[in-house]
Design a protein around this motif. Sequence first.
Motif: not given
Length: 479
Positions: A461-467, A469-479
């Motif tokens: 669960v922790v790894l899934a949540l971390l994953g 979070w990383l995906i959302r962070r990357r998407k936010a940087r691309r905006r």
Amino acid sequence: MTMTRRPFTRLLATACLAAPLPLLAAAPAALDSDNETLARGAYLATASDCTACHTAPGGQPMAGGLEIASPLGAIIATNITPSKSHGIGDYSEADFVRALREGIRADGANLYPAMPYTAYGHLSDADIHALYVYFMEGVAPVDTPTAETALPFPMNLRVAMKGWNLLFHDAEPLEDDPERSAEWNRGRYLVEGPGHCSSCHTPRGFFMQERDDQALTGAQVGPWYAPDITPDVAAGIGSWRHDELVTYLRTGKLDQAQAAGSMAEAIEHSFQHLTEDDLGAIATYLEALPTAESSSQARSRFDHGEPGDELASFRGDGYAAGLSGDSRGAQLYSANCSSCHQADGSGTDDGYYPRLYQNGVLGDVNATNLIATILYGVDREVGDEHVFMPPFGEQPNAFNALNNDDVAVLANYLLARFGETDDDGHPILQVSADEVQEIREGGPRSPLILLARIGLGVGVVVLALLGLWLIRRRKARRR
């Protein structure tokens, strides 16, 4: 609890191992010839009690197949004959050394420490070589497969043993202590090496590792309890004389203690075949051990109870009335035990049927061995004597099947009549039907499996949540 004598029948495997014993001295000797190496290996295999685990009842010597109860599930003993198809026939000597010292099979998979490589790692190079010669040349190959051990997830992941070994395993051979006698050093070598006494008699920690700070102070082994064998006078065997300890190792029988379960197997297949010098060395080492500071037992487990007959308490009541009243325990004792152990618990003069008072099984810190003895009986062959007490549990070969409630009532009667009691005469221990069921199922189970599953689940669960979070962070940087 009845015992019957049967004609002496020796297991073929024990005969094969015991045959070379007269050729060997008590201490290691120089390897002058192949015959001497083979004989030395046979003696070491006997001292290591390989037969007890790797020969199933009625099976071929060392061909495996025996189910070994553990708190994590059943472990199947493997075929260790020199069969090239199903045994260890393709093992090089380096493979053999690695298995004994590090607990790693020839294919690279880790062994579970039910195979006591944690103790065998202390063997000398010369003794491991002799064992290799014996298993390759002195054991007949058996081309029969054994079932695979299938522990529940995640314990079935043998790779986890790599971390366990890093934390808890020391594979270094023992070196003699120059401050101690040769006899003490020999005894330590046998106890901590081939005899692997700590594998049964040392308590286990949360991760099933041996608690070195409580070495040999007693531990649960499947449905049996391996008692304290330190010199503690109350909890251990400090009240035994040196010759009594040697006698017990050789025969499994004293007035105050009788070997059953896995200890009976060790006596039958291993200890009775050792030389008197080696048995004396083992006793010398055990007598010099430190005692546990945490022992809570105030009085010797061999000093309690007295002969007494309560069978008159139910006479005239009728059978049904007795089984439903306060005399039920006495009635169960009368029906199942008194014909051999006598109405007053005094046993027989020759000790074949042991006395029940001042007997360690009724004075130990728990009632495990009392319950297991009633359920599974005693079966031990030493020399030309077969000591046998039939099992009374509900199983196909039970003499007079007792259910869990029957066993609990009988056990509580024995504890009250012949066991340890408080100042008011009440037994220190009380057995419940649930405890009997636990022993019937093979002993207490470890919570480690459930906790490991929870831990793995939390990790996923922790790894899934971390994953995420990383995906959302990357998407936010691309905006």
